[in-house]
Scaffold this motif. Structure first.
Motif, mmCIF file in Angstrom:
data_model
loop_
_atom_site.group_PDB
_atom_site.id
_atom_site.type_symbol
_atom_site.label_atom_id
_atom_site.label_comp_id
_atom_site.label_asym_id
_atom_site.label_seq_id
_atom_site.Cartn_x
_atom_site.Cartn_y
_atom_site.Cartn_z
ATOM 1 N N SER A 185 0.829 -1.207 0.000
ATOM 2 C CA SER A 185 0.000 0.000 0.000
ATOM 3 C C SER A 185 0.864 1.258 0.000
ATOM 4 O O SER A 185 0.608 2.200 -0.763
ATOM 5 C CB SER A 185 -0.919 -0.013 1.215
ATOM 6 N N ALA A 186 1.912 1.252 0.838
ATOM 7 C CA ALA A 186 2.789 2.423 0.913
ATOM 8 C C ALA A 186 3.515 2.643 -0.402
ATOM 9 O O ALA A 186 3.617 3.776 -0.895
ATOM 10 C CB ALA A 186 3.794 2.226 2.057
ATOM 11 N N LEU A 187 4.018 1.552 -0.984
ATOM 12 C CA LEU A 187 4.745 1.686 -2.239
ATOM 13 C C LEU A 187 3.798 2.044 -3.373
ATOM 14 O O LEU A 187 4.167 2.793 -4.289
ATOM 15 C CB LEU A 187 5.481 0.379 -2.554
ATOM 16 N N GLY A 188 2.555 1.535 -3.324
ATOM 17 C CA GLY A 188 1.590 1.828 -4.365
ATOM 18 C C GLY A 188 1.306 3.318 -4.469
ATOM 19 O O GLY A 188 1.160 3.864 -5.572
ATOM 20 N N THR A 189 1.227 3.980 -3.338
ATOM 21 C CA THR A 189 1.011 5.430 -3.336
ATOM 22 C C THR A 189 2.170 6.137 -4.029
ATOM 23 O O THR A 189 1.976 7.066 -4.829
ATOM 24 C CB THR A 189 0.885 5.936 -1.894
ATOM 25 N N GLU A 190 3.382 5.669 -3.746
ATOM 26 C CA GLU A 190 4.578 6.277 -4.341
ATOM 27 C C GLU A 190 4.614 6.031 -5.847
ATOM 28 O O GLU A 190 4.954 6.928 -6.631
ATOM 29 C CB GLU A 190 5.825 5.693 -3.668
ATOM 30 N N VAL A 191 4.257 4.807 -6.257
ATOM 31 C CA VAL A 191 4.256 4.474 -7.679
ATOM 32 C C VAL A 191 3.216 5.302 -8.428
ATOM 33 O O VAL A 191 3.480 5.816 -9.525
ATOM 34 C CB VAL A 191 3.968 2.967 -7.891
ATOM 35 N N ARG A 192 2.053 5.471 -7.819
ATOM 36 C CA ARG A 192 0.981 6.252 -8.458
ATOM 37 C C ARG A 192 1.425 7.678 -8.709
ATOM 38 O O ARG A 192 1.202 8.241 -9.775
ATOM 39 C CB ARG A 192 -0.281 6.215 -7.579
ATOM 40 N N ALA A 193 2.105 8.256 -7.725
ATOM 41 C CA ALA A 193 2.592 9.633 -7.875
ATOM 42 C C ALA A 193 3.627 9.724 -8.990
ATOM 43 O O ALA A 193 3.656 10.686 -9.764
ATOM 44 C CB ALA A 193 3.161 10.110 -6.559
ATOM 45 N N LEU A 194 4.484 8.715 -9.057
ATOM 46 C CA LEU A 194 5.526 8.704 -10.093
ATOM 47 C C LEU A 194 4.908 8.569 -11.483
ATOM 48 O O LEU A 194 5.316 9.268 -12.427
ATOM 49 C CB LEU A 194 6.514 7.560 -9.828
ATOM 50 N N LEU A 195 3.929 7.692 -11.625
ATOM 51 C CA LEU A 195 3.274 7.497 -12.928
ATOM 52 C C LEU A 195 2.549 8.778 -13.360
ATOM 53 O O LEU A 195 2.534 9.115 -14.554
ATOM 54 C CB LEU A 195 2.303 6.325 -12.852
ATOM 55 N N GLU A 196 1.953 9.466 -12.414
ATOM 56 C CA GLU A 196 1.286 10.724 -12.734
ATOM 57 C C GLU A 196 2.294 11.760 -13.208
ATOM 58 O O GLU A 196 2.023 12.563 -14.107
ATOM 59 C CB GLU A 196 0.516 11.231 -11.513
ATOM 60 N N ALA A 197 3.487 11.740 -12.591
ATOM 61 C CA ALA A 197 4.522 12.686 -12.979
ATOM 62 C C ALA A 197 5.038 12.396 -14.386
ATOM 63 O O ALA A 197 5.371 13.304 -15.156
ATOM 64 C CB ALA A 197 5.678 12.631 -11.972
#
Length: 309
Positions: free
Chosen positions: A295-307
């Motif tokens: 869950s923690a990493l998923g939030t980080e990945v989502r932000a990166l993909l949006e960027a």
């Protein structure tokens, strides 16, 4: 048992008693060493006759027995004629098993008959193309190591080129082997491409083999000079594939080098590779039930993909 083997190899002639004791002391219980010593003594003319029925050559003033198995084999190789020696050295570069026509392709005229007679190789395929294997791994090791480094590298390059050229339809299947030869030749840049190609071919056939190829690619990339302009990108590409597929094996992400890829990709500004590596880590967490970490990493990945957009 060693004494029985020596008696079987030498025979029962009274003249051999002292020699048998010397062989037993030197061989320290290694049966292959015993046989190689006897072959060496026969080739040097210290023994007359045939196996199991030798006599000692009384004309020999002093008998010397090489101190190690390596030395015995090296001495026997050194006594081969040039064609047989060249065949043995080239076959050692090819591998444990060698096809006669492959040596012809790389410019070496095969002289396997002499090697069979010397009991260094055995013929295992009699139809064309004929194939031979080393009788013992140690023989191949010594034959390989007696080649000068420059000669060894040259033969590896020629073997790689021959494998690529002789079976074009199987080039992807043989990519790992080609990469190994180029890596052994010190051609790390070329080897990297073949290891990556081998991984791509194996990915949906044998994931363990694919990951081994990508790990080899990562290794050869690390061996490139620090100032090579492609080194960083090559390390990231191989490492990303290892991270992205770790969940398909029992290996941990730390073994796949996730932290290293993360640092390299961040340093290079390679957000796409970083996202792929992180998705691999995320999937690995989910597969192994580490929900909080996922869950923690998923939030980080989502932000990166949006960027990335």
């Amino acid at each position: 048992e060693t004494s029985e083997l020596i008696a079987e190899q030498l025979g029962a002639d009274d003249s051999l008693a002292g020699l048998a004791a010397t062989i037993a002391e030197r061989a320290v219980g290694n049966p292959f060493f015993v046989k190689e010593i006897v072959r060496d003594l026969a080739e040097r003319g210290i023994l007359h006759g045939r196996r199991g029925a030798y006599t000692f050559n009384a004309a020999v003033a002093e008998v010397s027995v090489p101190p190690t198995l390596y030395a015995v084999i090296a001495a026997r190789i050194d006594r081969l004629d040039n064609e047989a020696k060249r065949t043995l050295n080239a076959a050692a570069v090819v591998g444990t098993r060698c096809a006669a026509d492959l040596l012809t392709t790389i410019g070496v005229e095969p002289a396997f008959d002499a090697l069979v007679d010397a009991e260094m190789v055995d013929q295992v395929k009699f139809s064309s193309p004929e194939e031979y294997v080393f009788r013992q791994p140690m023989i191949r090791t010594v034959a390989y190591e007696t080649l000068l480094l420059a000669e060894r590298a040259d033969v590896h390059r020629r073997v790689a080129a021959a494998i690529e050229a002789r079976e074009p339809a199987l080039v992807d299947q043989n990519a790992a082997l080609i990469g190994e030869h180029l890596e052994a030749a010190g051609d790390h840049g070329a080897a990297y491409g073949w290891h990556m190609r081998a991984g791509a071919w194996s990915r949906n056939r044998d994931i363990a083999a694919a990951r081994l190829s990508w790990a080899r690619a990562r290794h050869v990339a690390q061996e490139l000079p620090a100032d090579d302009p492609n080194r960083l990108a090559m390390r990231i590409a191989a490492g990303t594939l290892l991270c992205a597929t770790a969940y398909r094996t029992a290996e941990s992400m730390s073994h796949s080098g996730f932290q290293e890829v993360r640092e390299l990709a961040a340093a290079a500004g390679d957000k796409r590779s970083l996202a792929l590596a992180m998705l691999g880590q995320y999937t690995d967490h989910m597969v192994h039930g580490r929900v909080a970490e996922a869950s923690a990493l998923g939030t980080e990945v989502r932000a990166l993909l949006e960027a990335i957009g």
